[in-house]
Every structure is written in C-alpha cells, then in structure tokens.
Design a protein around this motif. Structure first.
Motif, short mmCIF file in Angstrom:
data_model
loop_
_atom_site.label_atom_id
_atom_site.label_comp_id
_atom_site.label_asym_id
_atom_site.label_seq_id
_atom_site.Cartn_x
_atom_site.Cartn_y
_atom_site.Cartn_z
N ALA A 10 -8.28 18.43 12.28
CA ALA A 10 -7.58 17.15 12.50
C ALA A 10 -8.55 15.99 12.30
CB ALA A 10 -6.98 17.12 13.89
N LEU A 11 -9.82 16.20 12.70
CA LEU A 11 -10.82 15.13 12.54
C LEU A 11 -10.99 14.78 11.06
CD1 LEU A 11 -12.96 13.31 13.75
CD2 LEU A 11 -14.56 15.20 13.67
N GLN A 28 0.32 12.02 10.07
CA GLN A 28 -0.85 11.26 10.53
C GLN A 28 -0.93 11.11 12.06
OE1 GLN A 28 -3.37 10.37 8.35
NE2 GLN A 28 -4.33 10.19 10.35
N TRP A 39 -11.86 7.87 12.30
CA TRP A 39 -11.80 6.44 12.64
C TRP A 39 -13.20 5.87 12.54
CZ3 TRP A 39 -8.15 6.52 17.51
CH2 TRP A 39 -6.86 6.87 17.07
N ALA A 60 -9.18 21.11 16.06
CA ALA A 60 -9.61 19.74 16.33
C ALA A 60 -10.46 19.20 15.18
CB ALA A 60 -10.39 19.69 17.64
N GLY A 89 -5.99 8.56 6.47
CA GLY A 89 -6.12 8.44 7.92
C GLY A 89 -7.32 7.64 8.36
N LYS A 149 -8.71 14.79 8.95
CA LYS A 149 -7.52 14.06 8.50
C LYS A 149 -7.44 12.67 9.11
CE LYS A 149 -5.66 17.10 5.83
NZ LYS A 149 -5.68 16.82 4.41
N SER A 150 -8.23 12.38 10.15
CA SER A 150 -8.13 11.04 10.72
C SER A 150 -9.48 10.55 11.24
CB SER A 150 -7.08 11.01 11.84
OG SER A 150 -7.60 11.47 13.03
N GLY A 170 0.16 3.98 2.30
CA GLY A 170 0.30 4.32 3.71
C GLY A 170 0.01 5.78 4.00
N PRO A 171 -0.11 6.11 5.30
CA PRO A 171 -0.51 7.46 5.72
C PRO A 171 0.62 8.47 5.54
CG PRO A 171 -0.02 6.12 7.63
CD PRO A 171 0.11 5.22 6.46
N ARG A 224 0.85 -1.19 0.00
CA ARG A 224 0.00 0.00 0.00
C ARG A 224 0.89 1.24 0.00
NH1 ARG A 224 -2.69 0.83 4.81
NH2 ARG A 224 -1.68 -0.81 5.98
N ALA A 250 -2.04 14.38 13.58
CA ALA A 250 -3.45 14.65 13.33
C ALA A 250 -4.32 13.81 14.27
CB ALA A 250 -3.79 14.35 11.87
N ASP A 251 -3.95 12.52 14.44
CA ASP A 251 -4.71 11.64 15.33
C ASP A 251 -4.72 12.21 16.74
OD1 ASP A 251 -5.11 9.93 13.29
OD2 ASP A 251 -3.68 8.41 13.93
N VAL A 289 -4.15 15.36 17.83
CA VAL A 289 -4.90 16.62 17.97
C VAL A 289 -6.39 16.34 17.93
CG1 VAL A 289 -5.40 18.82 16.86
CG2 VAL A 289 -3.06 18.02 17.01
N LYS A 290 -6.81 15.43 17.04
CA LYS A 290 -8.22 15.10 16.94
C LYS A 290 -8.73 14.52 18.26
CE LYS A 290 -9.48 11.14 16.00
NZ LYS A 290 -9.61 9.82 15.40
N GLU A 335 -6.12 4.14 4.39
CA GLU A 335 -5.26 4.68 5.45
C GLU A 335 -4.45 5.87 4.94
OE1 GLU A 335 -2.52 1.94 7.27
OE2 GLU A 335 -2.29 3.21 9.01
N ARG A 336 -4.35 6.04 3.61
CA ARG A 336 -3.71 7.23 3.05
C ARG A 336 -4.37 8.48 3.59
NH1 ARG A 336 -4.57 6.68 -3.07
NH2 ARG A 336 -6.33 5.49 -2.31
#
Lengths: 310, 137
Positions: B7-8, A47, B13, B4, B43, B10-11, A42-43, A40, A50-51, A53-54, B40-41
C-alpha cells in the motif's frame, strides 16, 4: 437475540463496514472530480483504500507534550459516533418500524460528536497549531449549527413530527420538501452547512493545510490518522444522506429506487466538490458572519414560508 | 512483501524539506506536482505535516543552522520513511561546498535512499527518482 441483531446492524450493514466503504469511495469521487476540474487524470478508485492500509501499517508517534489517552481515544469516539449516526439514519430509511420518536434529534446531535472529538484530540496533542485548529473548529461548530437546525425545522414543522418515519411518510404523500419554496431555501442553507460540517473548502479553516499544516490533525500519524481520515470520509457520506432524508424523500435500496438514491447522493456531493474547487478559504470571522448573517436569515425565511404553507 | 508495504508503494506522501537550497530545486519539485505531470495518479501527495510523511524530499546542502532541525524532522517522521535528496547541492554540496556555513551533504547526517542529481533536476528526473526508491521497497 435482539442485541446480536443490533450489533450486526452496527458493525456490518448499514453500520461500520458499509459506511466506511461507501465513505472512502466518496472521498475518491471528491479527489477525482477535483482532478477533472484541474484538467488532470486523478487517482485510481482504490486510492483511499491504499492510503488507509498504508497508514494502518505505519508507526504511531505520540508527541512528548501530548496527553496520550485523549489524543488516541478521541478519533475512535468520533468514528463510533459517525457510524452510529449512519446506522440510525439507514435503519430508519430502510425499515420504517426501526424509527423512533425524535430520532432526527438524536442523529443531529450525534453528528456533532466527530467535530467535538477532533477538538479534544487536537487539544490533547500539545501542538500550538493543533490547538489553534481546535479553537477554530469550536467557533465553526457554533457558527453552522444554528442555521442548520432551523433549516431542518422547516421539515419537522411540515411533517408535525421529529421521527424519520413520519418525515419520510409526509414526503411520500405530499411530494418531497425540495419541491416547495421553503424546501429549496432550506436545501441551499443545508448544503453550505454540510460544507462546513465536512470541513471542506471554503470552510476547511480548522485544517488549513497551507496555513496550519493540517491544523486539528497535525500530530496524528499511522493508525490514528487513518481513523481521522475515515471519520472525514464517513461524515462526507452521512451528512448528505441526512439532507436527502430530511429534504429529498430519503434513500432506498429496493429495485430501481437504488438508482435514484445514488443519483441524489452523487448530485449533492458533486455540488459540494464544485463549491470546494471554486472558492478560496475564508477567515474564521468571515465564516461566522456568513453563517450568522445571510444563512441564518435565509433559514428563518424558509421557516416563515413553511409556517405560511409554501 | 507485506500488505502495508504494498500500500505504501501506492500512496507515498511527500514532505518537502529545504535544508539551504537556492530555491531552484524547490521550484522544480513544485513543477513535478503540477497538473501537467499529475503525480496524484500514483497516489503521490504533498503533505503539510511531518507526521503524515512517507518520503522526505530534501533539497540543498545542509547548513549549520538547519542541522538540528533536519535531525529532529527525521526522528519525528513515522517509520518506515524514505529519504530522497534532490539536486547537485543535496548530493555533494555543489557550488556551495566552500561556503562558511555549509557542513556537508544530507547523507552525512541521516540515511539517504536515493540521489537525484542535476542543477536543477527536471521534474521527470525527480519522478524517476521517487519511482526507483519505491522499487527498492
């Protein structure tokens, strides 16, 4: 004055800020290499940031059955311990005068605290799967500590000292530990133990995404989850650096040696990620048999070779 | 836009909820997560625990048995959380609308942000749906 300096060391460099940034970048390397193994793309490199901060911006849910104090404080205890271990390790590497008698023992036992904090946090979460994860984490901890201690004792025996400064000094004058037979065997044992310490496959038994749905951190959300993931990133940074210090001549940020430092670190984490991607998860009894059987025997052989002078 | 939320985007889940689908949409959802599409590219990761979720991916009509679980799942998810319904049955109950155990589509019970129709929708369509939801943030 000294207190301010120590606080600065703990919070900025080589403590929290430095360790967290490098740790998160290391988790990106992990994900990127995993993606390449899967064929693949990949991120992107940002990444993990970002995870984090989110997660910091999300709602914090405390389950009704949880003991909220233990549940919320446990990740912070783990973060503080992981950061402290990294600070002592880097200070001893960068400024040999900052090393003290027995600091390798201190770092060794501080490195177990993140695992213990996960046990406390998962037990306080009130989730049956979390408690199952905590029980497995406890068993895994008792399994990998013994071989790792004996593997590290080979270096201590050769250097005749428990302090990082003396160990690095010995390796500077007599060649790195990895150049001797006992060092190579100790390195193999240490890599497998590091795999379990970072709870990566095949030893991610406490988390077991497909089986326990996250296990020990199943109930964490928002900011505490960010701290838990940061913890794992920092451990992914600290444990290889500890192995490099004990067996591979240490780390340095001076001149061209910065390059060899990065190469050593990336080599170790690439080995770990490749082991992770080519092995299925083992059961907890298989993991304990593996560590108390072959790994313990290997580490004892390394110790005997070290005593005989190889 | 706050940091925030940026960022959400960008990732996100994803947590996968099957409220009574025939498994067809679920196979397509798993297809969207395979190396061929490599989400996953961006996120996007499939998570195992509802506490880690940012997006609920619901497939199938809501059955009588699953309704309390669906409501509790929505309450258990940490906000902000987005809900995407995948498949014709999720949108309007599809061929199961006259079933004795079907009590309606998901948007009757919880707020839904996007609908991805199709029986089953292609992985490309599912990814397009997720992108559209992220665009509304």
């Amino acid at each position: 004055m000294d207190a301010a300096k120590y606080l600065l060391n703990f919070l900025i460099f080589p403590g929290f800020l430095f360790t967290a940034v490098v740790g998160l970048l290391a988790t990106w390397v992990d994900r990127k290499v995993t993606a390449r193994v899967h064929w693949r793309v990949g991120p992107p490199w940002y990444q993990p940031f970002a995870d984090t901060v989110k997660l910091l911006g999300k709602e914090i849910v405390v389950p009704a059955g949880a003991k909220s104090t233990g549940f919320l404080v446990a990740p912070l205890v783990g973060l503080a311990a992981a950061t402290l271990a990294s600070t002592i390790l880097w200070m001893a590497n960068l400024y040999p005068t900052a090393s003290f008698v027995g600091d390798s023992i201190v770092v060794f036992y501080i490195m177990t605290i993140p695992a213990i904090s996960m046990i406390i946090g998962a037990s306080a979460s009130g989730n049956p799967l979390g408690i199952l994860g905590a029980a497995r984490e406890m068993k895994l901890l008792t399994a990998y500590e013994l071989p790792l201690v004996i593997a590290m004792l080979t270096t201590v025996y050769k250097a005749h000292s428990f302090s990082f400064a003396a160990i690095l000094d010995y390796q500077a004058h007599h060649g790195v530990m990895l150049g001797s037979f006992s060092g190579v065997i100790a390195f193999i044992v240490a890599i497998f133990c590091a795999q379990a310490k970072c709870t990566m496959l095949p030893f991610d038994i406490p988390e077991a995404e497909t089986e326990l749905a996250g296990g020990s951190h199943i109930e964490y959300s928002g900011a505490p989850l960010a701290v838990v993931r940061l913890n794992m990133g920092i451990m992914f940074f600290v444990v290889p650096v500890f192995i490099i210090t004990m067996l591979w001549g240490g780390v340095s940020l001076e001149g061209w040696r910065i390059l060899t430092t990065i190469l050593k670190y990336v080599a170790i984490i690439t080995i770990m990620v490749l082991i992770k991607n080519t092995n299925p998860r083992v059961r907890i009894d298989q993991a304990m048999r593996f560590f108390w059987g072959p790994m313990l025997i290997l580490s004892i052989i390394a110790m005997i070779l070290a005593v005989l002078g190889y | 836009m706050s940091l925030a939320l940026k960022a959400l985007k960008k990732s996100p889940w994803v947590f996968h909820v099957n409220t009574g689908a025939c498994n067809n949409c679920d196979i397509e959802i798993l297809d969207a997560l395979t190396p061929r599409f490599d989400v996953e590219r961006f996120g996007i990761v499939l998570v195992g625990s509802i506490r880690h979720a940012d997006v609920l991916l619901i497939s199938g009509p809501v059955t009588r048995n699953v309704l309390p679980r669906l409501k509790r799942l929505y309450e258990a998810a940490p906000k902000p959380v987005k809900v995407i319904v995948v498949g014709a049955c999720g949108c309007r109950c599809g061929i199961f609308r006259d079933g004795y155990n079907i009590i309606g589509p998901a948007d009757k019970f919880i707020p839904v942000d996007a609908y991805v129709p199709g029986c089953p929708p292609k992985p490309e369509t599912i990814i397009a749906g997720v992108v559209k939801v992220l665009g509304t943030l």
